[in-house]
Design an enzyme around this catalytic site. Structure first.
Site, mmCIF file in Angstrom:
data_model
loop_
_atom_site.group_PDB
_atom_site.id
_atom_site.type_symbol
_atom_site.label_atom_id
_atom_site.label_comp_id
_atom_site.label_asym_id
_atom_site.label_seq_id
_atom_site.Cartn_x
_atom_site.Cartn_y
_atom_site.Cartn_z
ATOM 1 N N THR A 1 5.412 -4.226 -4.878
ATOM 2 C CA THR A 1 5.388 -2.799 -5.182
ATOM 3 C C THR A 1 6.812 -2.259 -5.177
ATOM 4 O OG1 THR A 1 4.906 -2.399 -2.837
ATOM 5 C CG2 THR A 1 3.059 -2.241 -4.387
ATOM 6 N N LYS B 1 10.608 -15.218 -1.614
ATOM 7 C CA LYS B 1 11.208 -14.071 -2.302
ATOM 8 C C LYS B 1 12.629 -14.394 -2.780
ATOM 9 C CE LYS B 1 8.459 -10.502 0.138
ATOM 10 N NZ LYS B 1 7.926 -9.575 -0.878
ATOM 11 N N LYS C 1 8.629 0.743 -7.552
ATOM 12 C CA LYS C 1 9.415 1.886 -7.073
ATOM 13 C C LYS C 1 10.777 1.916 -7.763
ATOM 14 C CE LYS C 1 7.431 0.978 -2.518
ATOM 15 N NZ LYS C 1 7.737 0.259 -1.252
ATOM 16 N N LYS D 1 13.496 -6.097 0.650
ATOM 17 C CA LYS D 1 12.126 -6.543 0.908
ATOM 18 C C LYS D 1 12.176 -7.449 2.129
ATOM 19 C CE LYS D 1 12.071 -8.232 -3.364
ATOM 20 N NZ LYS D 1 10.796 -7.839 -3.939
ATOM 21 N N ARG D 2 11.008 -7.828 2.671
ATOM 22 C CA ARG D 2 10.994 -8.797 3.759
ATOM 23 C C ARG D 2 11.809 -10.024 3.357
ATOM 24 N NH1 ARG D 2 7.534 -8.088 8.316
ATOM 25 N NH2 ARG D 2 8.743 -9.875 8.956
ATOM 26 N N HIS E 1 -4.541 -10.612 -0.675
ATOM 27 C CA HIS E 1 -3.122 -10.294 -0.859
ATOM 28 C C HIS E 1 -2.216 -11.502 -0.997
ATOM 29 C CE1 HIS E 1 -2.867 -5.895 -0.290
ATOM 30 N NE2 HIS E 1 -3.972 -6.060 0.403
HETATM 31 C C1 PLP Z 1 7.593 -1.061 -0.939
HETATM 32 C C2 PLP Z 1 8.008 -1.590 0.365
HETATM 33 C C3 PLP Z 1 7.827 -2.943 0.658
HETATM 34 C C4 PLP Z 1 7.278 -3.926 -0.359
HETATM 35 O O1 PLP Z 1 8.360 -4.423 -1.123
HETATM 36 P P1 PLP Z 1 8.205 -5.723 -2.054
HETATM 37 O O2 PLP Z 1 9.493 -5.749 -2.792
HETATM 38 O O3 PLP Z 1 7.044 -5.448 -2.950
HETATM 39 O O4 PLP Z 1 8.022 -6.873 -1.159
HETATM 40 C C5 PLP Z 1 8.229 -3.405 1.881
HETATM 41 N N1 PLP Z 1 8.770 -2.595 2.808
HETATM 42 C C6 PLP Z 1 8.980 -1.285 2.553
HETATM 43 C C7 PLP Z 1 9.604 -0.443 3.602
HETATM 44 C C8 PLP Z 1 8.594 -0.733 1.342
HETATM 45 O O5 PLP Z 1 8.791 0.568 1.106
#
Ligand code: PLP
Length: 825
Positions: free
Chosen positions: A671, A569, A675, A563-564, A372
């Site tokens: 991911t 990022k 979404k 995101k985190r 990952h």
């Molecule tokens: C999809 C998702 C992530 C991953 O987000 P990235 O933008 O790909 O880092 C992290 N936390 C939650 C709650 C998510 O639904």
């Protein structure tokens, strides 16, 4: 008339009318309310209703669950075991009800009882047994495996406290313990009969038997019990149900404990607390490994329990262990469960008496491993002394695996002694450590990356030498997301529109969404798509007002980065652009600016100082910008606290712009990007991770790409620090850095953000300054496109229509066919 995800056939099948179905559900809920919750409906809280509904639907699942178990046992199907230290599930009620095609029936039944479904839904705490993308991937995969009727077990830890709850106080992140299990969870079945001994420490006794071969006996110094809790995971249309089996740590039964402690009750209790701490709390870090002993204990704890469990099951059904690779595929979600490789060897050799070669054949044909991250600081390693103290027998086995592996490498590459140190499991530099990535690679038949770029980089960088030694092992499996949760449930407005335009087939076959393209130029479809988005924005605006007090205009462009919080990022890049935009608006207030709402959400690891400072900067900028009447409503900045799956489900349907702006080469896949695009947001992004594949699917005219490429990033790194030059070339960036660094956003503490700004000037590891101008320009292209609603809406349609490939059903089908070799459907 059924309005949401219902399908009339579900009643036809059971030959009952909709009215009868509602009446049955009503009585089932009331029954649970009095007999299981123990309350009179008149006094029930939202949570009581939630528990009663969950138990009512769980009964129906249980039947299919048991039927599924019986049939896959009797037909001897190959099973998939998905080992993951994280499952970021979120709430389950809507997921379960809509996959069981009972959502509308429950809504009606509750409505008849005078109860609002939304309130019941919101009473469920998020199961936050994960940090971010890796854990959410595991949750999407479990749902897709059930949907594709693949017999699978998820294995993990039943953390009592999931990822911390984030509050924002005076703009700073504060962490509070999360307690989703405080009142139990109605979803799980506790299996007090499924208990395994998990051993730690002690010593290994070596004997030779009469035939002269070695026997190893491990005398542990400590034994912990792992107890199983099963949560059923329901696939789409309830066709198949798989268990998610999570392990809790218990001390041995009190009688034995007492013997153990010879009457020392206080000692016995502290022992109990120490043991049970193994399943107490999730480590709050996704990009740097936790070095703590407790983390290694957690990893071995759940791996050992899971392997004992699956080996038992295999023996019970198939009689011997030689056929394990034909009947079981074990997927390691990152290296966290990599100790499974020596653990399976130990079970086969020490407990079942298999010879080494046979044990290795079985092991290396059963495991596969998903990588990952390639960030060097995130590759998991363990100090040898710690590992030896906790798992002495496993260290012996690893040494032996490694020496056979190195012998093979020496024989195949006799003139390259340098190769040995790079492919060895033992890192001889920096204090002798075990490299779990190397171990996972050597013990697996297939290793996969999570996007095309990431897989290429695996072959070219971190695993270059192992790839030379084992050239056919690395495959790509680009991540995906389950459309049930991330489209059908979270965005019913858009789903309804898609069903009307493309047909109900979209519910089962995401490729059918592509039919939307036939109408992409229709003004009427564009109008309807934008109406759905607007309604979602109105709902989000209300949530923003409730949680932050900030009022935002739903007509503005909603620009989201959720995101985190991590430097790679680059939330900081977005914040610097926010300041530049704010300055530009003030310098030229009458220009036709596009009104924007910048929405941020995300948690920072508690120990990650810079990430926490970035959260503070977002909040400080928000305070200044939102309080400045001179920008009118042209710019608003919002930081929504406590990002989790449920908050994501509220934000994503309302997003217009998706920020995916990581330094090229650093985001393995992402991911969140999928979404958001699926929900009609346009991406502003770097050429990184799955952004590249999203770009390929939606087309260049429907995405805003900017910034350095991965090779360009590498070139700049090789040529030494480039920030000084980038800043000198960009007067705008220079001004922004001065303003932030000199305290314009922190007048009460002018030096507060010096560390961030100095960091960029002196060691801009993440190339924020290099990409700033290109990002600012891309944002202005966003403005220009937004100003032409027909162009924007057409692009939003193109995004929705072209995302089918990113369904986790596609990803799981690829794993099934190319890695696990199990049939689908
Ligand atoms: C999809 C998702 C992530 C991953 O987000 P990235 O933008 O790909 O880092 C992290 N936390 C939650 C709650 C998510 O639904």
């Amino acid at each position: 008339m059924l309005t949401t995800l219902e399908h009339a056939s579900s009643f036809d099948a059971e030959n009952i009318s909709e009215e009868q179905a509602i009446a049955d559900v009503k009585s089932a809920i009331l029954n649970k309310m009095s007999l299981a919750v123990g309350k009179d409906a008149a006094y029930a809280t939202d949570r009581d209703w939630f528990v009663a509904c969950a138990l009512a639907i769980r009964d129906r699942i249980a039947h299919r669950f048991l039927a599924g178990k019986r049939s896959s046992t009797s037909d001897g199907k190959k099973r998939v075991y998905y080992l993951s230290l994280e499952f970021l599930i979120g709430r389950q009620l809507t997921d379960v009800l809509s996959n069981m095609e009972m959502l509308d029936v429950f809504k009606h039944a509750l409505g008849d009882l005078g109860v609002d479904y939304e309130r019941v839904r919101n009473a469920e705490p998020d199961a936050a047994l994960g940090n971010g993308g890796l854990g959410r991937l595991a949750a999407c995969f479990m749902e897709s495996m059930a949907t594709l009727s693949i017999p699978a077990y998820g294995y993990g830890i039943r953390y009592e406290n999931g990822l911390f709850r984030q509050a924002i106080k005076d703009g700073w992140q504060q962490e509070y313990p999360e307690d989703w299990l405080a009142f139990g969870t109605p979803w799980e079945f506790s299996r007090s009969d499924v208990i395994y001994d998990i051993k730690f420490g002690g010593s290994v006794e070596t004997n030779r038997n009469d035939a002269g071969s070695m026997r190893f006996t491990w005398h542990p110094s400590e034994v912990v019990h792992a107890v199983a809790y099963d949560t059923p995971i329901v696939g789409w249309r309830g066709k198949h149900v798989n268990p998610l089996r999570l392990w809790a740590a218990h001390t041995m039964d009190p009688l034995r404990l007492e013997l153990f402690n010879k009457g020392d009750h206080v000692g016995a209790l502290s022992d109990q607390a120490r043991v049970e701490s193994i399943s107490k709390v999730l480590y709050p870090s996704d990009e740097t490994p936790a070095g703590q002993e407790l983390r290694l204990r957690q990893e071995y704890f759940f791996v050992s329990a899971s392997l004992q469990d699956l080996v038992n099951r295999h023996k019970r059904i198939f009689g011997d262990l030689y056929s394990l690779p034909d009947r079981a595929a074990i997927q390691l979600n990152d290296t966290h469960p990599a100790v499974a490789i020596p653990e399976l060897m130990r079970i086969l050799i020490d407990e079942h008496g298999l010879p080494w070669d046979e044990a290795w054949r079985i092991t290396s044909n059963t495991f596969s491993y998903t990588n990952h991250t390639l960030l060097p600081e995130a590759l998991e390693t363990w100090p040898l002394p710690l590992f030896e103290r906790l798992l002495p027998r496993h260290l012996q086995i690893i040494y032996f695996i490694n020496s056979l592996h190195l012998e093979g490498v020496k024989a195949a590459f006799p003139n390259e002694p340098a190769l040995l140190s790079s492919v060895s499991v033992i890192d001889e530099q920096g204090g002798r450590r075990l490299r779990m990535g190397q171990l996972a690679f050597i013990g697996s038949h297939t290793i996969n990356g999570v996007s095309a770029l990431h897989t290429d980089l695996m072959r070219a960088t971190t695993f270059r030498d192992l790839h030379r030694v084992y050239p056919n092992r690395i495959q790509n499996k680009t991540n995906g997301i389950t459309f049930r949760r991330w489209l059908h449930q979270s965005n019913p407005g858009l789903t309804g529109l898609l069903r009307e335009v493309c047909g109900d087939e979209i519910l089962d076959n995401p490729e059918a969404i592509h039919r939307l393209m036939e109408h992409a130029d229709d003004a009427s479809l564009q109008e309807r798509i934008s109406k759905v988005k607007h309604a979602n924005k109105v709902a989000l605006a209300r949530l923003i007002a409730d949680r932050t007090g900030v009022r935002v205009d739903p007509a503005a462009l909603f620009d989201v980065q959720i995101k985190r919080i991590h430097e790679y990022k680059r939330q900081l890049l977005n914040l610097l652009e926010t300041v530049a935009l704010y300055d530009s608006i003030r310098a030229n207030p009458t220009k036709d600016w596009v009104p924007r709402v910048k929405i941020f959400a995300g948690k920072a690891a508690a120990s990650y100082v810079n990430a926490k400072l970035i959260i503070k900067l977002a909040n400080d900028i928000a305070r200044v910008v939102n309080g400045d009447p001179s920008v009118h409503n042209l710019l608003k900045v919002v930081f929504l606290p406590n990002y989790n799956v449920s908050l994501a489900e509220s934000i994503i349907p309302a997003a217009n712009l998706s920020e995916q702006i990581s330094t090229a080469g650093m985001e393995a896949s992402g991911t969140g990007n999928m979404k958001l695009a699926l929900n009609g947001a346009l991406t502003i992004g770097t050429i990184d991770g799955a952004n590249i594949e999203i770009h390929d699917h939606v087309g260049s005219e429907n995405i805003f790409i900017f910034g350095l490429t991965t090779p360009e990033v590498e070139d700049r790194r090789a040529n030494g620090p480039s920030a000084q030059t980038s800043i000198a070339n960009s007067p705008m960036l220079g001004q922004v850095l001065d303003a932030v660094g000199d305290g314009r956003y922190s007048p009460e503490d002018r030096g507060r953000f010096r560390p961030l700004v100095d960091g960029l000037r002196n060691n801009d590891r993440y190339m924020v300054t290099d990409d700033f101008d290109s990002y600012y320009a891309a944002q202005r292209r966003v403005d220009e496109t937004w100003a032409k609603p027909d162009v924007w809406n057409r692009a939003a349609i193109a995004n929705i229509a072209n995302m089918a490939w990113f369904s986790s059903d596609r990803t799981i089908s690829e794993y099934a066919e190319q890695i696990w070799k199990v049939p689908v459907g």
